[in-house]
Scaffold this active site. Sequence first.
Site, PDB file in Angstrom:
ATOM      1  N   GLY A 123      -3.574   9.995 -11.683  1.00 29.05           N
ATOM      2  CA  GLY A 123      -2.753   9.288 -12.672  1.00 29.05           C
ATOM      3  C   GLY A 123      -1.840   8.337 -11.932  1.00 29.05           C
TER       4      GLY A 123
ATOM      5  CG  PHE B  27      -1.865  -1.179   1.230  1.00 31.33           C
ATOM      6  CD1 PHE B  27      -3.033  -1.165   0.491  1.00 31.33           C
ATOM      7  CD2 PHE B  27      -1.541  -2.317   1.951  1.00 31.33           C
ATOM      8  CE1 PHE B  27      -3.883  -2.263   0.475  1.00 31.33           C
ATOM      9  CE2 PHE B  27      -2.381  -3.416   1.952  1.00 31.33           C
ATOM     10  CZ  PHE B  27      -3.550  -3.400   1.211  1.00 31.33           C
TER      11      PHE B  27
ATOM     12  CB  ALA C 104     -11.156  19.655  -6.402  1.00 32.68           C
ATOM     13  N   GLY C 105      -8.849  18.518  -8.312  1.00 36.00           N
ATOM     14  CA  GLY C 105      -7.720  18.819  -9.196  1.00 36.00           C
ATOM     15  C   GLY C 105      -8.003  18.365 -10.609  1.00 36.00           C
TER      16      GLY C 105
ATOM     17  CB  CYS D  40      -1.177   2.351  -8.312  1.00 38.59           C
ATOM     18  SG  CYS D  40       0.397   1.539  -8.006  1.00 38.59           S
TER      19      CYS D  40
ATOM     20  CE  LYS E 234       2.632   9.808  -5.168  1.00 40.91           C
ATOM     21  NZ  LYS E 234       1.992   9.099  -4.073  1.00 40.91           N
TER      22      LYS E 234
END
Length: 437
Positions: free
Chosen positions: A249, A144, A244-245, A252, A312
């Site tokens: 992506g 995870f 929000a964005g 995963c 990210k």
Amino acid sequence: MFGAGYVGLVTGACFAELGHEVVVRDVLPERIERLQAGEVPIYEPGLDLVLERNADRIRFTLDVREAVEGADFLYVAVGTPPTESGDADLRAVWSVVDEIPLGLEGHPIVVMKSTVPVGTGEHVRARLDGRGLTGVGYVSNPEFLAEGSAVADFMKPDRLVVGAFEDEHADRVLSLFRGIETEVVRTDVPSAELVKLAANAFLSTRISFINEIANVCELVGADVVDVAKGVGLDHRLGPHFLRAGIGFGGSCFPKDVTSLKQLAGNSGYQFMLLHAVWEVNELQKRRVVSKLQKHLGSMRGKTIALLGLAFKPNTDDMREAPSRVIAYRLLAEGAEVRAWDPIAHPDDLQGIELCDSVLDAVRNADAAVIVTEWPELAAIATPEVRDAMARPLIVDGRNLLDPVATRAAGFAYEGIGRPRHASPVEPEAARDPELKL
Ligand SMILES: NC(=O)c1ccc[n+]([C@@H]2O[C@H](COP(=O)([O-])OP(=O)(O)OC[C@H]3O[C@@H](n4cnc5c(N)ncnc54)[C@H](O)[C@@H]3O)[C@@H](O)[C@H]2O)c1
């Protein structure tokens, strides 16, 4: 450890940190050579230090025999990307299973860290048995960790999930994590496999949900940042993944949403919610272009600076990054696209100019789009940036900036779901420095 990628390297390094002897095997000669030379082939904060600190307990090899001989655990952390059909591509998993040599001493356990469809464990068990490897155990131990905080995530996990065919095998795998205090979920193999897919699908659902709320905010005059805060303070919901964005992506979420949707479909169930989660995400990436058009009219001949490329912050991972879709949509609309990222320097973005600095990217640009919320971008609303741009327009795809301060600094500002602050400027007005507020 089979696989020297984001998961395999981090898991291997952290197992070494826990005092275990680790051999990491990959099939990419260049990757293994770099690791043997003390280099880290991926960007993951803190990983270099863990590898360095445990250099005497971790080795790297291309050779399967060297990796498995004397091993108690055969961890599988190879890639499982989507195929054209949306199913997971398990070829790398099968190659590992088929490479395990016969006649190994002891009773090693194959431990699946790769994210795989439900039922894979049963298939692997059958394949091992079919090859006469009945003494080799099998355990599902899904991972995870999040890229960017992977080392910390391994050392302080929210939980350990272990799905086994035999209790004793689960005990043995759990003994590897001695020293790590966390909740343990012991279950059967299919449930462990589904925990992983369900967790990622649920996180993706939260993102698509808040993105739809943001889109509604834009129509009804509410501010999604305040709405998300108000919603997230409910202890039944919590604040995470309500930002929000421009959509999710990475290697995963898209793959696991597709994989679960496909798995359900293959089993005779249409997972409608996940269809919607996927579609919302695809549309969300494309909304950036309409936001730009709202301010600039046609994209033809306009120069757009994409700030951030990685999916990210704190990673160099470009797999399924929203920046790819945005960049190619803009190119298709006739824009000239420049991009800057502090870490990700992809060589496969054709037609896009990669810049060394934010300033180079925004110089004479008609708009800058914050695609990845790198912390350094929080301070871009400066006079230097404003004056360098042909039009001082920022489309903040991650709601990273303070709209009021950004507008006070002389920029036209457009966030996601923040209509009070998003009054569009006419293209002509934006060009005039006196009118650009
Ligand atoms: N990246 C993440 O954040 C993350 C988090 C949790 C779970 N996962 C899952 O973990 C798995 C691995 O993901 P990743 O991001 O580390 O992938 P990755 O692509 O970074 O690394 C996979 C590595 O496996 C190697 N490989 C392929 N075949 C091999 C073989 N036969 N023997 C040894 N190595 C082999 C590849 O060369 C590659 O280096 C995937 O199933 C993924 O879904 C990833």
